[in-house]
Design a protein around this motif. Sequence first.
Motif, mmCIF file in Angstrom:
data_model
loop_
_atom_site.group_PDB
_atom_site.id
_atom_site.type_symbol
_atom_site.label_atom_id
_atom_site.label_comp_id
_atom_site.label_asym_id
_atom_site.label_seq_id
_atom_site.Cartn_x
_atom_site.Cartn_y
_atom_site.Cartn_z
ATOM 1 N N GLY A 11 43.504 56.657 27.627
ATOM 2 C CA GLY A 11 42.181 57.005 28.124
ATOM 3 C C GLY A 11 41.464 55.789 28.656
ATOM 4 O O GLY A 11 41.961 54.663 28.593
ATOM 5 N N PHE A 13 39.522 61.088 27.682
ATOM 6 C CA PHE A 13 40.831 61.148 27.027
ATOM 7 C C PHE A 13 41.638 62.400 27.368
ATOM 8 O O PHE A 13 42.834 62.446 27.065
ATOM 9 N N GLU A 44 44.817 63.890 25.415
ATOM 10 C CA GLU A 44 45.393 62.848 24.579
ATOM 11 C C GLU A 44 44.704 62.823 23.206
ATOM 12 O O GLU A 44 43.524 63.171 23.081
ATOM 13 N N ARG A 77 45.223 57.639 33.104
ATOM 14 C CA ARG A 77 45.522 58.316 31.835
ATOM 15 C C ARG A 77 46.950 58.852 31.801
ATOM 16 O O ARG A 77 47.412 59.503 32.733
#
Length: 310
Positions: free
Chosen positions: A273, A246, A249, A40
Amino acid sequence: MTDFENGRASVLAGHGCDESGPYLLVNDRVRNVQERFDVRGRTFSLRRLPTRRCVGRHDLETHLKVPCPLDVELLPGSKETACPACLEATGFNPSFYYALTVSPQQRAYNEQPHYTYLAYFAPGFVKAGISSEGRGVRRLLDQGARAARVVGRFKNVYAARELEAALCMQEGICETMRLSKKADLLANARFDFGEACRALDEAAASVDVAGCFGTASDAPTELDAAMERLGRGEGKAYFDFTSAYFGDEAVPTCDEMQLADASADVCAGRCVGMVGSILVLEQQGMHFLAPLKDWESHVVELHEGEVLHE
């Protein structure tokens, strides 16, 4: 990942997700070590090569994973991702309830506390399953569930399996789901946690689970820790895994995501992600989904900081 050499041919050994976020497991064939690559927020390219090699073995008690000692090349037609020696060393059969015999490792594993869950992927798609409490919710994260509900906790796997089988006999609850279907749902179906909870409650109501939920172990387990950290609602038994996949984000909606070319042997971009084994990569404001489960056991080249494919 430490001492990682950009572009070195390695083996994609698996994937996972924990409190630090989603990651890939890569076996360094030169040093014979397994390394973690957190995905990520990083820009990288991953190229798949035709050769497949054993991903290694893991200890069912400690969950420690190690590369194959002999770096065995797998036959082109093999459906396994590990060589016979590593499969025997691991000793795990996910369909143990159909097997005539199980390994000593699995017998000990089966006697550990287990729980039964319902996993939600999209409207109309709910799956039942079981997991060891020692794994917390990592089984659900590995599968890419968008939301989930714990519906039973038991002293061993056998009671958990009975509830799973009863749930899977109900209309609208499946026992397995192909990666291609998960990717399609991620790209084309909306996600709303409230709607997911209602669907999970409806699925749970199809079987009497009133007496199934309790403390399965005298000592706190990884599941208890996960429920305390992520759980919501009654008994903290409901989970929304969006933040796990995620982080901070911005989460793209299904209208902002599309499937990458399934035949391509390269995926690239900035990773916002990863849902289960599906990378969510951003290029020029567009988001592409790259399912990697079928890439596991393949020799790959990982190029960090480079976008080699558009």
